[in-house]
Design a protein around this motif. Structure first.
Motif, PDB file in Angstrom:
ATOM      1  N   GLN A   7       1.978  -2.474   9.208  1.00 49.25           N
ATOM      2  CA  GLN A   7       1.871  -3.983   9.371  1.00 49.25           C
ATOM      3  C   GLN A   7       2.632  -4.365   8.182  1.00 49.25           C
ATOM      4  OE1 GLN A   7      -1.645  -5.387   9.611  1.00 49.25           O
ATOM      5  NE2 GLN A   7      -2.657  -3.072  10.433  1.00 49.25           N
ATOM      6  N   ILE A   8       4.064  -3.455   7.824  1.00 47.24           N
ATOM      7  CA  ILE A   8       4.498  -4.211   6.205  1.00 47.24           C
ATOM      8  C   ILE A   8       6.245  -3.843   6.688  1.00 47.24           C
ATOM      9  CG2 ILE A   8       3.163  -4.180   5.142  1.00 47.24           C
ATOM     10  CD1 ILE A   8       4.596  -0.887   4.162  1.00 47.24           C
ATOM     11  N   TYR A  24      -4.886  -7.609   1.328  1.00 52.38           N
ATOM     12  CA  TYR A  24      -4.590  -7.504   0.241  1.00 52.38           C
ATOM     13  C   TYR A  24      -2.314  -7.713   0.397  1.00 52.38           C
ATOM     14  CZ  TYR A  24      -2.770  -4.495  -3.554  1.00 52.38           C
ATOM     15  OH  TYR A  24      -1.853  -4.117  -5.174  1.00 52.38           O
ATOM     16  N   HIS A  25      -2.588  -8.687  -0.631  1.00 50.24           N
ATOM     17  CA  HIS A  25      -0.701  -8.876  -0.417  1.00 50.24           C
ATOM     18  C   HIS A  25       0.229  -9.796   0.443  1.00 50.24           C
ATOM     19  CE1 HIS A  25       0.167  -8.548  -5.107  1.00 50.24           C
ATOM     20  NE2 HIS A  25      -0.921  -7.940  -5.032  1.00 50.24           N
ATOM     21  N   ILE A  42      -0.926  -8.537   3.515  1.00 50.35           N
ATOM     22  CA  ILE A  42      -0.695  -6.674   4.210  1.00 50.35           C
ATOM     23  C   ILE A  42      -2.539  -7.007   5.032  1.00 50.35           C
ATOM     24  CG2 ILE A  42      -1.057  -4.176   5.385  1.00 50.35           C
ATOM     25  CD1 ILE A  42       0.223  -4.423   2.135  1.00 50.35           C
ATOM     26  N   PRO A  43      -3.235  -7.383   6.593  1.00 46.01           N
ATOM     27  CA  PRO A  43      -4.406  -7.356   7.182  1.00 46.01           C
ATOM     28  C   PRO A  43      -4.769  -5.954   6.703  1.00 46.01           C
ATOM     29  CG  PRO A  43      -2.281  -7.365   8.848  1.00 46.01           C
ATOM     30  CD  PRO A  43      -1.846  -7.611   7.157  1.00 46.01           C
ATOM     31  N   THR A  44      -6.374  -6.251   5.889  1.00 41.53           N
ATOM     32  CA  THR A  44      -7.337  -5.397   6.613  1.00 41.53           C
ATOM     33  C   THR A  44      -7.677  -4.497   7.306  1.00 41.53           C
ATOM     34  OG1 THR A  44      -8.604  -6.197   5.114  1.00 41.53           O
ATOM     35  CG2 THR A  44      -7.453  -5.328   3.999  1.00 41.53           C
ATOM     36  N   TYR A 100      -2.867   0.521   0.112  1.00 37.95           N
ATOM     37  CA  TYR A 100      -2.170  -0.114  -0.242  1.00 37.95           C
ATOM     38  C   TYR A 100      -1.290  -0.213  -1.120  1.00 37.95           C
ATOM     39  CZ  TYR A 100      -6.100  -2.136   3.189  1.00 37.95           C
ATOM     40  OH  TYR A 100      -5.936  -3.069   4.591  1.00 37.95           O
ATOM     41  N   TRP A 127      -6.105  -5.159  -8.043  1.00 39.80           N
ATOM     42  CA  TRP A 127      -7.619  -4.995  -7.106  1.00 39.80           C
ATOM     43  C   TRP A 127      -9.042  -6.077  -7.789  1.00 39.80           C
ATOM     44  CZ3 TRP A 127      -6.856  -2.543  -3.075  1.00 39.80           C
ATOM     45  CH2 TRP A 127      -7.961  -2.316  -2.157  1.00 39.80           C
ATOM     46  N   LYS A 187      -3.682  -0.170   7.877  1.00 39.05           N
ATOM     47  CA  LYS A 187      -4.298   0.656   8.794  1.00 39.05           C
ATOM     48  C   LYS A 187      -3.220   0.009   9.412  1.00 39.05           C
ATOM     49  CE  LYS A 187      -8.566  -0.734   7.147  1.00 39.05           C
ATOM     50  NZ  LYS A 187      -8.461  -0.556   5.840  1.00 39.05           N
TER      51      LYS A 187
END
Lengths: 179, 177
Positions: free
Chosen positions: B134-135, A156-157, A159-161, B90, A141, B130
């Motif tokens: 998304q994954i 993050y890696h 993955i959209p935040t 995450y 992080w 979120k």
């Protein structure tokens, strides 16, 4: 012992440069607290632990607070004595651009994980800590999220935040756009 | 206006007077396979937060998920379904992706509760993903915070409906027919 008595005894022992700034107003500060100079912190805490007048045997809580306006990060120590049933609250003010303070894990070993959490979320470096790694967040992080100026990364890696609001996405409740 | 001619696997079902017998066999075997698959959806024993408590209720005697042939499995390698139940951070999202990758095809995903649907109550937190979509691809979203056991049962029945509508014989890797 009352916090004021602890404060006066410590000030007589370590001098007014090391222990200062007592806030004893019970209506305003529900836990009376005073400041300790970062350089004197370990000596003061050793004294609190070993002196039978204080016999502080438990570090209840260790927190960090970010004050960007003062350019300071405060580390707050809540101490409790199970034998004498009294509480002492210490604060240490550190410069915000380089927050460094000696570890208390040599005094109370519970400080080990508390300090790791404080390092994780606020980036306070506890010097002499045996294992200063992130506790909660992933090891890779970036940044310290409990600082007031923390800005979330876009992903993050991969993955959209962020997530689009479905009301905007499907134009729910809005007149259809004229072609 | 004429409907376009069916192509691919659908063409075998077209009423063109062709392979009537093989079509019937296909349909029968598909129906049989789907009947078996949809009544033995083994789900991965996997809970993240408070939704996992409702998931346990659903598996318990009141909800009784097992009457639909759905049993918890300790390993992703023997699971057909993953129920993402709870707030997804995450840090955990990377692990969920790995668990999903370890499941063998065909595999299904239920996103249970607001948190795994879109981040829910915690979507403004710096550490919360979120939405699980998304994954990994999600088949059924179960709304609620947390959903009641009946809602999760409904989600499982929708997965069963989805399985029953598939043509399993004509299935190719990664492509739902």
């Amino acid at each position: 012992m009352l916090p004021k008595e602890v404060f006066e005894a410590l000030q007589a022992e370590h001098g007014p440069d090391a222990v200062f700034d007592l806030h004893d107003d019970a209506a305003k500060d529900r836990d009376p607290w005073f400041q300790v100079a970062p350089a004197a912190l370990v000596a003061v805490c050793e004294k609190l632990k070993t002196d039978p007048r204080f016999s502080i045997d438990y570090l209840e809580c260790l927190t960090g607070v970010d004050y960007p306006a003062k350019a300071q990060i405060h580390v707050v120590y809540h101490l409790w004595s199970y034998s004498l049933l009294h509480r002492v609250v210490l604060k240490v003010a550190l410069p915000r651009d380089e927050p460094k303070v000696a570890t208390l894990s040599t005094v109370w070993s519970v400080a080990n994980w508390h300090e790791r959490e404080c390092f994780d979320l606020l980036g306070v470096h506890f010097e002499g800590h045996p294992d200063l790694r992130r506790l909660l967040l992933p090891d890779d992080w970036e940044g310290y999220p409990l600082r007031k100026d923390y800005a979330e990364k876009a992903d993050y890696h991969g993955i959209p935040t962020t997530r689009p609001n479905p009301l905007d996405l499907f134009q729910i409740g809005k007149a259809p756009a004229k072609a | 206006m004429t409907t376009p001619l069916p192509t691919g696997a659908d063409a075998r079902y077209a009423d063109d007077g062709g392979s009537v017998i093989s079509t019937r066999v296909d349909e029968m075997v598909n129906w049989l396979l789907n009947w078996g698959r949809s009544n033995s959806i083994w789900y991965l024993l996997f809970g993240l937060a408070c939704c996992a408590i409702e998931l346990m209720h659903t598996g318990g005697p009141r909800g009784d998920l097992e009457r639909f042939g759905s049993a918890p499995r300790p390993s992703p390698r023997s699971s057909d379904l993953i129920i993402v139940a709870g707030t997804l951070t995450y840090k955990m999202a990377i692990r969920v992706r790995r668990l999903f990758d370890q499941m063998s095809e065909p595999r299904y995903v239920i996103s249970m509760g607001s948190c795994s649907n879109c981040g829910g109550l915690f979507q403004y937190a710096y550490s919360v993903c979120k939405g699980v979509d998304q994954i990994i691809p999600v088949d059924v979203y179960v709304p609620g915070c947390p959903p009641r056991p009946e809602a999760l049962l409904e989600g499982l029945l929708r997965i069963q409906d989805k399985i029953k509508g598939e043509k399993y014989l004509q299935r190719r890797y990664g492509v739902a027919v």
